[in-house]
Design a protein around this motif. Structure first.
Motif, mmCIF file in Angstrom:
data_model
loop_
_atom_site.group_PDB
_atom_site.id
_atom_site.type_symbol
_atom_site.label_atom_id
_atom_site.label_comp_id
_atom_site.label_asym_id
_atom_site.label_seq_id
_atom_site.Cartn_x
_atom_site.Cartn_y
_atom_site.Cartn_z
ATOM 1 N N ASN A 105 0.940 15.936 -2.001
ATOM 2 C CA ASN A 105 2.038 16.215 -0.846
ATOM 3 C C ASN A 105 2.265 17.647 -0.989
ATOM 4 O OD1 ASN A 105 3.270 16.215 -3.435
ATOM 5 N ND2 ASN A 105 5.300 15.421 -2.523
ATOM 6 N N GLU A 123 9.078 14.646 2.593
ATOM 7 C CA GLU A 123 8.833 12.982 2.732
ATOM 8 C C GLU A 123 8.666 12.739 4.150
ATOM 9 O OE1 GLU A 123 8.864 9.317 0.730
ATOM 10 O OE2 GLU A 123 9.339 11.291 -0.101
ATOM 11 N N VAL A 126 2.629 14.301 6.464
ATOM 12 C CA VAL A 126 1.035 13.987 5.780
ATOM 13 C C VAL A 126 0.463 15.224 6.408
ATOM 14 C CG1 VAL A 126 -0.840 12.532 5.282
ATOM 15 C CG2 VAL A 126 1.247 11.562 5.615
#
Length: 184
Positions: A105, A123, A126
């Motif tokens: 990440n 969060e 991607v």
């Protein structure tokens, strides 16, 4: 009157919307999004000709109430689009020796500084790299746009050489360099 606020939002199949006192939650095949509502705006779900429809109305006809009416409707429509299809933004890294990699990440950028720059993805976002093109994917349009803008700010494109990080569809206006002096 808001022309955007008056439009109905048709709720597609497979999407659940729940309206609380001051919030809306949208659940779909790709995930769940929640937003807060302003007290001047009311959201109602009705049965329509094309299935379930969502309407946004304003309680107060003051300037702020009218302005937040269309914004709320657009934000809810973007949330529905996000949980059904998702959003993608592509950034291109241009320059000799400029590289981009994704490690889990974290985005690692080599963009002309003496060190590589690490950017931690939030969060729900991607990243994927293909030939110096970083593609960010997610369901939250606001979060993905802000993430792309922060990554672009690490090395903004410059107008003389065209090096830097730019959106894939962005056009950089190029400037001429210094003019050479003629021999005297």
């Amino acid at each position: 009157m808001s022309r955007v606020g008056k439009k109905l939002i048709v709720i597609p199949a497979g999407v659940d919307i729940s309206v609380q006192d001051l919030g809306v939650t949208v659940k779909g095949p790709k995930g769940t999004l929640t937003t807060a509502l302003n007290p001047r705006v009311a959201v109602a779900i009705n049965d329509g000709a094309a299935g379930k429809e969502l309407t946004v109305t304003t309680n107060g006809m003051d300037v702020f109430g009218r302005s937040i009416w269309g914004t709320t409707r657009a934000n809810i429509a973007n949330m529905i689009e996000g949980v059904v299809n998702g959003y993608n933004i592509s950034l291109e890294v241009i320059g000799v020796g400029y590289r981009v990699n994704v490690q889990g990440n974290k985005v690692v950028l080599d963009v002309g500084y003496s060190h590589s720059v690490d950017y931690l993805l939030p969060e729900g976002i991607v990243g994927k790299v293909e030939k110096n093109v970083l593609t960010l994917s997610g369901i939250d349009k606001v979060l993905i746009g802000e993430t792309a803008a922060q990554i672009r700010r690490i090395r903004e494109p410059e107008p003389y050489g065209g090096k830097g990080i730019k959106y894939i569809d962005e056009v950089i206006r190029r400037k001429a360099g210094k003019a050479a002096k003629s021999g005297e």
